[in-house]
Design an enzyme around this catalytic site. Structure first.
Site, PDB file in Angstrom:
ATOM      1  N   THR A 108       6.197  26.738 -13.937  1.00 52.75           N
ATOM      2  CA  THR A 108       7.268  27.372 -13.145  1.00 52.75           C
ATOM      3  C   THR A 108       8.359  26.376 -12.730  1.00 52.75           C
ATOM      4  O   THR A 108       9.427  26.781 -12.295  1.00 52.75           O
ATOM      5  CB  THR A 108       6.697  27.974 -11.850  1.00 52.75           C
ATOM      6  OG1 THR A 108       6.171  26.895 -11.057  1.00 52.75           O
ATOM      7  CG2 THR A 108       5.587  28.965 -12.137  1.00 52.75           C
ATOM      8  N   ARG A 122       5.845  18.817  -9.930  1.00 54.98           N
ATOM      9  CA  ARG A 122       6.460  20.020 -10.502  1.00 54.98           C
ATOM     10  C   ARG A 122       5.402  20.800 -11.244  1.00 54.98           C
ATOM     11  O   ARG A 122       4.769  20.275 -12.160  1.00 54.98           O
ATOM     12  CB  ARG A 122       7.546  19.621 -11.519  1.00 54.98           C
ATOM     13  CG  ARG A 122       8.738  19.013 -10.910  1.00 54.98           C
ATOM     14  CD  ARG A 122       9.969  19.198 -11.782  1.00 54.98           C
ATOM     15  NE  ARG A 122       9.895  18.588 -13.098  1.00 54.98           N
ATOM     16  CZ  ARG A 122      10.862  18.695 -13.995  1.00 54.98           C
ATOM     17  NH1 ARG A 122      11.939  19.403 -13.720  1.00 54.98           N
ATOM     18  NH2 ARG A 122      10.761  18.107 -15.160  1.00 54.98           N
ATOM     19  N   ASP A 125       6.805   8.280 -15.716  1.00 60.73           N
ATOM     20  CA  ASP A 125       6.144   7.772 -16.932  1.00 60.73           C
ATOM     21  C   ASP A 125       6.827   6.499 -17.424  1.00 60.73           C
ATOM     22  O   ASP A 125       6.155   5.558 -17.862  1.00 60.73           O
ATOM     23  CB  ASP A 125       6.171   8.832 -18.039  1.00 60.73           C
ATOM     24  CG  ASP A 125       5.165   9.949 -17.789  1.00 60.73           C
ATOM     25  OD1 ASP A 125       4.276   9.758 -16.934  1.00 60.73           O
ATOM     26  OD2 ASP A 125       5.288  11.007 -18.431  1.00 60.73           O
ATOM     27  N   ASP A 155      10.950  11.001 -18.483  1.00 61.06           N
ATOM     28  CA  ASP A 155      10.221  11.163 -17.216  1.00 61.06           C
ATOM     29  C   ASP A 155      10.238   9.820 -16.493  1.00 61.06           C
ATOM     30  O   ASP A 155       9.655   8.835 -16.968  1.00 61.06           O
ATOM     31  CB  ASP A 155       8.782  11.605 -17.502  1.00 61.06           C
ATOM     32  CG  ASP A 155       8.037  11.913 -16.208  1.00 61.06           C
ATOM     33  OD1 ASP A 155       7.694  13.080 -15.995  1.00 61.06           O
ATOM     34  OD2 ASP A 155       7.825  10.975 -15.407  1.00 61.06           O
TER      35      ASP A 155
HETATM   36  N1  URA Z   1      12.090  14.301 -13.709  1.00 63.63           N
HETATM   37  C1  URA Z   1      12.165  13.237 -14.547  1.00 63.63           C
HETATM   38  O1  URA Z   1      11.472  12.244 -14.358  1.00 63.63           O
HETATM   39  N2  URA Z   1      13.011  13.318 -15.591  1.00 63.63           N
HETATM   40  C2  URA Z   1      13.792  14.378 -15.829  1.00 63.63           C
HETATM   41  O2  URA Z   1      14.574  14.366 -16.791  1.00 63.63           O
HETATM   42  C3  URA Z   1      13.708  15.470 -14.938  1.00 63.63           C
HETATM   43  C4  URA Z   1      12.844  15.409 -13.887  1.00 63.63           C
END
Ligand code: URA
Length: 210
Positions: free
Chosen positions: A109, A105, A204, A201
């Protein structure tokens, strides 16, 4: 065509998901839970796989026994967090082919940028299960589905752990033919595109990178 969304809210799934949401849950436990949940999700996602009967002999008698039929499945993981759902599914269906789509991502944007693509040649003949734990804006998943369709895939279903209403709306708009399976639909996205309440995330959390 309206989007078909199935929420797999089995108590075992929800319990494991709550443990994953907890920010104190360490990466090793997070990965283990994701792997366990993937088996439970796969069970539901693959419920309509076609069967054929073959004659076998049990120690007692002959019988017509059901076996999976048709072309082998193809799992496609959106890197990198998709791999957390992939491992369990591959254990469950070891004969499946596996593809990978690398998308990240753009942080400003939130658009999906492709950096890797490897799919089986004959994907058009296979049912495809696309996996990514988080359906947030829907940009990455939508881009991945478009690539799969470009490569010829016709029977695609998408599996995630958590979905935001915004992501579901995006798929309904762009790919209403692709059924979505998720363990929960959360409230909304925050200003950074994270699912609220979510689990942070997923990449992560899996790999301890933040
Ligand atoms: N990607 C993720 O890993 N967590 C989110 O909350 C949104 C996108």
């Amino acid at each position: 065509m309206t989007q078909h969304v199935t929420v797999i809210d089995h108590p075992l799934v929800l319990h494991k998901l709550s443990l994953m949401r907890d920010k104190e849950t360490p990466s090793a436990v997070f990965r283990k839970l994701l792997n366990e949940i993937s088996l439970l999700l796969a069970y539901e996602v693959l419920r309509d796989l076609p069967l054929e009967t073959r004659t076998i002999e049990t120690p007692i008698t002959e019988m017509q026994a059901p076996f999976l039929s048709g072309k082998k499945l193809c799992f496609v993981s959106i890197l990198r967090a998709g791999n957390g759902l992939l491992a369990g599914m591959m254990d469950l269906v070891p004969s499946a082919r596996v593809g990978h789509i690398g998308l990240y991502r753009d942080p400003s944007t939130l658009a999906a940028v492709e950096y890797y693509l490897k799919l089986p040649d004959d994907i058009e003949h296979r049912p495809v299960v696309l996996v990514d734990p988080m359906l947030a804006t829907g940009n990455s998943v939508s881009a991945a589905i478009s690539r799969l369709k470009q490569a010829g895939a016709r029977d695609i279903r998408f599996v995630c752990l958590l979905a935001a209403p915004e992501g579901i709306a995006q798929l309904r708009e762009g790919h209403p033919d692709v059924p979505v399976f998720t363990a929960a639909i959360d409230s909304h996205l925050n200003d950074h595109g994270y699912i609220v309440p979510g689990l942070g995330d997923a990449g992560d959390r899996m790999f301890g990178t933040k």
